[in-house]
Write a protein that holds these residues in place. Structure first.
Motif, PDB file in Angstrom:
ATOM      1  N   UNK A 151      -1.853   4.303  -0.499  1.00 40.98           N
ATOM      2  CA  UNK A 151      -1.008   3.852  -0.142  1.00 40.98           C
ATOM      3  C   UNK A 151      -0.293   2.357  -0.891  1.00 40.98           C
ATOM      4  N   UNK A 152      -1.582   2.001  -1.217  1.00 44.36           N
ATOM      5  CA  UNK A 152      -0.890   0.860  -2.695  1.00 44.36           C
ATOM      6  C   UNK A 152      -0.055   0.639  -3.823  1.00 44.36           C
ATOM      7  N   UNK A 153      -0.486   2.663  -3.998  1.00 45.12           N
ATOM      8  CA  UNK A 153      -0.055   3.521  -5.037  1.00 45.12           C
ATOM      9  C   UNK A 153       1.679   3.296  -4.500  1.00 45.12           C
ATOM     10  N   UNK A 154       1.599   4.038  -3.238  1.00 42.07           N
ATOM     11  CA  UNK A 154       2.685   4.284  -2.823  1.00 42.07           C
ATOM     12  C   UNK A 154       3.901   3.427  -1.882  1.00 42.07           C
ATOM     13  N   UNK A 155       3.013   2.785  -2.595  1.00 42.59           N
ATOM     14  CA  UNK A 155       4.267   0.949  -1.830  1.00 42.59           C
ATOM     15  C   UNK A 155       4.411   0.212  -2.815  1.00 42.59           C
ATOM     16  N   UNK A 156       4.248   0.578  -3.991  1.00 38.85           N
ATOM     17  CA  UNK A 156       4.210  -0.409  -4.940  1.00 38.85           C
ATOM     18  C   UNK A 156       5.805  -0.571  -6.053  1.00 38.85           C
ATOM     19  N   UNK A 157       6.168  -1.680  -5.432  1.00 40.60           N
ATOM     20  CA  UNK A 157       7.875  -1.488  -5.736  1.00 40.60           C
ATOM     21  C   UNK A 157       8.120  -0.951  -6.704  1.00 40.60           C
ATOM     22  N   UNK A 158       7.490  -0.954  -8.179  1.00 43.58           N
ATOM     23  CA  UNK A 158       8.173  -0.938  -8.965  1.00 43.58           C
ATOM     24  C   UNK A 158       7.913   0.631  -9.822  1.00 43.58           C
ATOM     25  N   UNK A 159       6.609   1.313  -8.993  1.00 42.23           N
ATOM     26  CA  UNK A 159       6.244   2.709  -9.993  1.00 42.23           C
ATOM     27  C   UNK A 159       6.531   3.575  -8.036  1.00 42.23           C
ATOM     28  N   UNK A 172       6.884 -10.156   4.932  1.00 40.86           N
ATOM     29  CA  UNK A 172       8.018  -9.802   6.066  1.00 40.86           C
ATOM     30  C   UNK A 172       8.191  -8.056   6.606  1.00 40.86           C
ATOM     31  N   UNK A 173       7.409  -7.727   5.734  1.00 36.18           N
ATOM     32  CA  UNK A 173       6.978  -6.189   5.794  1.00 36.18           C
ATOM     33  C   UNK A 173       5.437  -5.942   5.829  1.00 36.18           C
ATOM     34  N   UNK A 174       4.433  -6.403   4.874  1.00 37.43           N
ATOM     35  CA  UNK A 174       3.263  -6.661   4.723  1.00 37.43           C
ATOM     36  C   UNK A 174       2.372  -6.241   5.747  1.00 37.43           C
ATOM     37  N   UNK A 175       1.818  -6.760   6.383  1.00 40.62           N
ATOM     38  CA  UNK A 175       1.757  -6.990   7.501  1.00 40.62           C
ATOM     39  C   UNK A 175       2.048  -5.660   8.594  1.00 40.62           C
ATOM     40  N   UNK A 176       3.711  -5.064   8.794  1.00 40.04           N
ATOM     41  CA  UNK A 176       3.658  -3.977   8.783  1.00 40.04           C
ATOM     42  C   UNK A 176       3.853  -2.678   8.681  1.00 40.04           C
ATOM     43  N   UNK A 177       3.154  -3.284   7.360  1.00 40.52           N
ATOM     44  CA  UNK A 177       3.080  -2.167   6.292  1.00 40.52           C
ATOM     45  C   UNK A 177       1.925  -1.154   6.521  1.00 40.52           C
ATOM     46  N   UNK A 178       0.844  -2.521   6.631  1.00 34.14           N
ATOM     47  CA  UNK A 178      -0.852  -2.513   6.566  1.00 34.14           C
ATOM     48  C   UNK A 178      -0.872  -1.181   7.830  1.00 34.14           C
ATOM     49  N   UNK A 179      -0.138  -1.839   9.148  1.00 38.03           N
ATOM     50  CA  UNK A 179      -0.449  -1.421  10.315  1.00 38.03           C
ATOM     51  C   UNK A 179       0.324   0.497  10.538  1.00 38.03           C
ATOM     52  N   UNK A 234     -10.363  -5.439  10.065  1.00 38.67           N
ATOM     53  CA  UNK A 234     -11.080  -5.648   8.662  1.00 38.67           C
ATOM     54  C   UNK A 234     -10.770  -4.725   7.004  1.00 38.67           C
ATOM     55  N   UNK A 235     -10.958  -2.832   7.357  1.00 38.24           N
ATOM     56  CA  UNK A 235     -11.412  -2.387   5.508  1.00 38.24           C
ATOM     57  C   UNK A 235     -10.375  -2.237   5.718  1.00 38.24           C
ATOM     58  N   UNK A 236      -9.140  -1.741   6.251  1.00 36.62           N
ATOM     59  CA  UNK A 236      -7.903  -1.695   5.562  1.00 36.62           C
ATOM     60  C   UNK A 236      -6.929  -2.685   4.610  1.00 36.62           C
ATOM     61  N   UNK A 274      -8.702  -3.606   1.751  1.00 37.73           N
ATOM     62  CA  UNK A 274      -8.759  -3.248   0.608  1.00 37.73           C
ATOM     63  C   UNK A 274      -7.331  -2.746   0.264  1.00 37.73           C
ATOM     64  N   UNK A 275      -6.585  -3.346   1.243  1.00 29.98           N
ATOM     65  CA  UNK A 275      -4.815  -3.600   0.189  1.00 29.98           C
ATOM     66  C   UNK A 275      -4.553  -5.130   0.008  1.00 29.98           C
ATOM     67  N   UNK A 276      -5.026  -6.499   0.910  1.00 32.42           N
ATOM     68  CA  UNK A 276      -4.756  -7.372   0.475  1.00 32.42           C
ATOM     69  C   UNK A 276      -5.521  -8.194   0.226  1.00 32.42           C
TER      70      UNK A 276
END
Lengths: 439, 275, 316
Positions: free
Chosen positions: C137-145, C169-176, C244-246, C249-251
């Motif tokens: 999901x880090x890759x899917x949510x990547x701003x440029x690629x 503003x969007x980071x936490x909601x994205x992770x949830x 915790x884990x997600x 893993x993402x941030x």
């Protein structure tokens, strides 16, 4: 329901008893018996040594990517020490501290381990987990600065410095040539280069602010430009000046002003992204460490890139350096003598040369040069004009550490939450609690 | 009844299709990207790979003893799941079907394990494992999986035991069946949906666990798939194609096992519905 | 003869009749669980009463660490900040994950074609390791690629494109939401098992009484679904407050950017184990105190909740 409550109270009481018991028993045997264990083990080791049996050493490290390279190192070591078998068993970078600390606290862990530099690693030494090695051969060749990365508060040496990391701007030679740009020799020229690139529609600097450590790292580079290399750093570490110095605030403002040269959406870009942007030639410059040279080359073998030391307003130029890891011996190791033999090997020129060739990093051993053009040039610059990376060398104490506060607040600044002056203020506030000369 | 299904059915399908697409697409993307080069991934993340080769997979498999990791993972996961389901069925039956005054308290004590990060206790745990001689033993992982899986398993099974009609059990008891017989031949067969859920959930967490193997296992020969693959991530941090191949390799065995076993579970679910 | 059978069928009588062996049933689970979960946690909770200097435990300080946690900056404001995020985590998961899972389970229960396929499809993400999920999901949510921004671009929705994980503003909601994506299938399975264990006769009977639509849902499905709704709510609550884990893993352990994705468990990890670049922290005592606070908070809330639902269950 009332009955249940009664049982729960009973249980909570039992819990309390367990806690107290666990606490008492822990404090009892951890100090007393462990010390005993250590002694008896040492005796066993020395008697074993006489019989010349094969001993086995394990090396713990966070460098998972270096497995095959260490095999070559071990092969070279075995040429002269066939009786010592060595196994390199690294663990994932982000989990390394947790794993190592857990094992050490239980009196286990690898015989030799990669020690984080400065205060972060020295905490382990202060806790008595690391064997002092002041008596091994070959330490006298290193400069005091490098040894300081693993010298304990008690004056003992705890680690053999392995490599020097330096941070600076890398630049894309092709883009610079196409745009008719010269490597900047002063701060003003640096800004000019950025402006020209921006006008030409090229992203000047591959940089992202999503990962905090990139921000302190970039401040290490950019700060040495604004603060004129060693001039500020020298005064800072002695406590002659501090982070409330207007010059420091200016360096934070300069960081803020660079944002317009970053790629779009820079607040969401992390290490992998900016490396890719630079390697894929989508940006002209890349502020990062010497360790990135092989990684960028692997990503795009055709990329022609060089580096320039950060120029200051007065035209002084420097790269920012620190010792990035040392090798230390587990105080609970059963093979301390053999481990010392291995560490002595790490101080030899033979190892230094192999290290530079294989790892493409700068060796802490003086006088080792590299065949790699870029790395060789960088090694020379490191010896001639470097400024210490004080965030790692001096400001990794406290909770959170001063370095962490800088990273978080810079991130806040790029997100528009705090001003540069407030960043400096918060950093200073933290350092006053944890940095000795400021107290 | 007929009326409502006339308009609701198409609406139902729109929902399930949309959600299924969102569920599957990222996984599909992972498979797809594993056949691409880093440059392809960045320049055209949505596109198809220019050529399909299994080269990345071959080099990855050559680098790590994948079959060894796989065997370790299977041994750990299967043993853990069997034991956790057996032990927890016994315990949940006791808690749900008997009205001893301490039952609620026992139930709650089991739930406590879910309410606190087990990572907190890692140092005492490590010392315990060392004293038991379980460092570098697959049993350390099996015990951890059983222990950490217990709270959720007990919670689910107790809930379902409570929904079982008491009459069934009483009929069996009149035939002279003992506790074990009642549990094994009367109740558990009816609990297949719940058991299926519990088996899947425990299997997944046992299979994917990487924190405990990271701490308790240092010998390469004893590593499980997630930990073995994790070390690959470090080696290939810039080579995205290989990274995705590594991610796929780490996930694929679980998916295949699930596809083989899912029929079993789903049949269990339907069987439960008929009853 | 008749009397013995009658007493045996009463609950009290049954347990006397079946002797002490029944008490062996919970023993294996209790032993393993006690040894490998309860003991280490309790031993570690004792740390919260000690002061630490690096790794060495110094002296017993009573509740000082708890006081420090709430009154000393930056701990106090970090705690409140992280707590708010946990609350959002719970709320959003209840709506976006459990609500949707309930609807999907109902649709599958109503026998759509291809039910098997959908069950598997919804559940598939749950098979992945959290590390894989985070990475993907880090890759899917990547701003440029990233796929998401590219898709938005192709749909002509450029103004929606953003640095999803870099923008506070969007980071936490994205992770949830990623967490919802991950956990949805489990909810569907639990709710489906709930629907399927509703006795068919009950539904038939209600239908013969002329119940349909919302009445059916309110009078038949919802009350009979209470056990599974309860399970999912308790699980989601606990999981949200231990998130915790997600996030890690993402941030990473700093709850980046600017603590906008910090949760109590990440905060705890940072205190107890330090962040990977700065070595380990001195705050093991305060970290353990935080874990203890978190533990008692979850414990009390779960107790209140279970008490409440128990009553409800009895009423219905």
């Amino acid at each position: 329901m009332r009955k249940m409550t009664r049982y729960l109270i009973l249980f909570l009481f039992a819990m309390l008893v367990t806690i107290v018991l666990a606490a008492c028993s822990d404090s009892g045997d951890e100090t007393a018996t462990d010390a005993k264990d250590g002694n008896s083990e040492k005796e066993v080791t020395s008697s074993e040594e006489k019989v010349e049996e094969k001993v086995k050493l394990t090396i713990g490290s966070w460098r998972t990517e270096d497995g095959p390279k260490y095999e070559k190192v071990i092969a070279l070591f075995n040429e002269t020490n066939p009786n010592i078998q060595v196994e390199f068993s690294p663990t994932k970078n982000t989990e390394y501290n947790t794993i190592l600390n857990t094992a050490l606290q239980a009196g286990e862990g690898p015989d030799i381990f990669h020690l984080r530099p400065y205060a972060a690693g020295l905490k382990l030494a202060d806790a008595g987990f690391v064997e002092p090695i002041s008596d091994i051969d070959g330490l006298d060749q290193y400069s005091e600065n490098y040894l300081a990365a693993s010298k304990g508060a008690d004056g003992e040496q705890y680690g053999v410095p392995l490599n020097i990391s330096s941070t600076q701007f890398f630049y894309n030679k092709k883009i610079f040539a196409d745009q008719g740009l010269e490597v900047p020799a002063t701060w003003d020229e640096f800004i000019e280069v950025n402006e020209k690139l921006l006008d030409a529609g090229i992203t000047p600097i591959a940089m992202g602010t999503k990962e905090g450590w990139l921000l302190s790292l970039t401040h290490g580079i950019v700060g040495s430009g604004v603060l004129d290399g060693n001039v500020f750093a020298d005064k800072l570490v002695t406590g002659e000046t501090d982070f409330s110095d207007p010059a420091f605030v200016e360096s934070i403002e300069a960081m803020n002003d660079l944002k317009k040269y970053f790629p779009a959406n820079s607040e969401g870009l992390g290490m992998d992204d900016i490396r890719t942007i630079f390697a894929m030639e989508q940006a002209a410059m890349f502020p990062l460490g010497s360790w990135e040279i092989p990684v960028v080359s692997e990503l795009n073998p055709d990329l022609d890139f060089g580096f320039f030391p950060m120029p200051s307003k007065n035209g002084n130029q420097s790269v920012t350096t620190w010792v990035d890891g040392s090798f230390a011996i587990n105080a609970k190791s059963k093979n301390i003598e053999a481990a010392k033999t291995f560490l002595e090997f790490l101080t030899t020129k033979e190892f230094g040369e192999l290290f530079v060739d294989e790892f493409k990093m700068i060796s802490a051993i003086p006088g080792i040069t590299s065949d790699d053009e870029l790395l060789g040039e960088l090694s020379k610059t490191v010896e001639s004009s470097s400024t210490p990376y004080y965030w790692v060398v001096n400001f990794v104490s406290g909770d959170p550490t001063t370095k962490t506060v800088l990273e978080t607040e810079l991130q806040g600044m790029y997100l528009g939450e705090v001003t540069p002056a407030e960043v400096a203020q918060k950093v200073q506030g933290n350092a006053e609690i944890s940095f000795e000369p400021f107290k | 009844m007929k009326n409502s299904s006339m308009w609701s059915k198409p609406f139902y399908y729109v929902i399930v299709f949309a959600v299924a697409t969102i569920s599957l697409y990222p996984i599909f993307l992972m498979f797809l990207s594993s056949f691409k080069t880093s440059a392809e991934i960045f320049k055209d993340p949505l596109g198809l790979p220019t050529k399909f080769t299994l080269d990345t997979y071959r080099t990855l498999m050559g680098k790590v003893p994948f079959d060894q990791y796989f065997m370790n993972s299977v041994i750990v996961s299967v043993t853990s799941v069997v034991l956790v389901v057996v032990f927890c069925s016994l315990a949940a039956y006791y808690i749900a079907r008997f009205k001893f005054s301490w039952n609620n308290a026992i139930f709650f004590i089991f739930l406590l394990g879910m309410m606190i990060p087990i990572k907190l206790g890692i140092v005492p745990l490590f010392i315990l494992m060392r004293d038991l001689g379980l460092i570098n033993s697959l049993w350390s992982l099996i015990f951890m999986n059983i222990a950490t899986g217990t709270p959720l398993t007990i919670l689910i099974l107790t809930g379902f035991f409570k929904t079982m009609p008491i009459e069934l059990e009483e009929a069996a008891r009149m035939d002279g069946a003992g506790n074990l017989r009642v549990l094994w031949s009367v109740l558990l067969p009816l609990m297949r949906p719940a058991l299926g859920t519990v088996v899947i959930v425990n299997f997944i967490s046992a299979w994917n666990d990487f924190f405990f193997p990271l701490i308790f296992i240092t010998e390469k020969a004893k590593m499980t798939i997630p930990v073995g693959m994790l070390s690959l991530f470090g080696e290939h941090s810039a080579d995205w194609g290989s990274l995705f191949a590594g991610l796929t390799l780490a996930s694929l065995p679980m998916m295949i096992l699930f596809f083989i076993a899912s029929k079993q579970f789903m049949e269990g679910l339907t069987a439960g519905a008929v009853k | 003869m008749m009397t013995t059978v009658q007493t045996a069928s009463k609950k009290k009588g049954r347990k006397i009749g079946k002797s002490w062996t029944i008490h062996l049933f919970p023993i294996p689970a209790l032993i393993i669980y006690g040894l490998f979960v309860l003991y280490p946690i309790l031993a570690a909770l004792s740390y919260s009463f000690y002061s630490f200097n690096g790794f060495s435990r110094e002296s017993f300080v009573g509740f000082d660490n708890f006081v420090t946690l709430f009154t000393t900056e930056p701990y106090g404001s970090m705690f409140i900040n992280a707590f708010k995020h946990n609350v959002l985590y719970f709320g959003l998961q209840m709506v976006a994950m459990n609500g949707l899972a309930f609807i999907l389970a109902f649709i599958i229960y109503k026998k759509v074609k291809g039910a098997e396929f959908f069950k598997i499809a919804f559940f598939l993400p749950r098979l992945l390791s959290v590390i894989v999920v985070g990475f993907l999901w880090k890759l899917i949510l990547n701003p440029n690629f990233g796929t998401l921004n590219i898709l938005l671009g192709r749909l002509g929705l450029e103004e929606l494109q953003r640095a999803w994980l870099g923008d506070p503003n969007t980071a936490l909601v994205s992770i949830i939401l990623v967490n919802c994506w991950f956990g949805l299938g489990f909810g569907v399975l639990i709710f489906l098992a709930g629907f399927q264990s509703i006795p068919g006769e009950l539904i038939e009977a209600a239908r013969l009484d002329g119940a349909k639509g919302m009445t059916m849902l309110r009078k038949i499905y919802l009350p009979l679904m209470v056990p599974s709704i309860m399970i999912m709510t308790v699980l989601t609550f606990i999981q949200s407050f231990e998130a915790f884990e997600l996030v890690y893993a993402m941030q990473g352990s700093m709850g980046e950017p600017y603590y906008s994705t910090d949760t109590l468990a990440v905060f705890f990890y940072r205190l107890a184990f330090g962040s990977s670049t700065s070595g380990s922290s001195d705050a093991l005592g305060v970290g353990s105190a935080l874990a203890a606070v978190l533990f008692f908070f979850i414990l009390i809330c779960t107790m209140i909740f279970l008490k409440f639902t128990n009553k409800k269950e009895v009423e219905m």
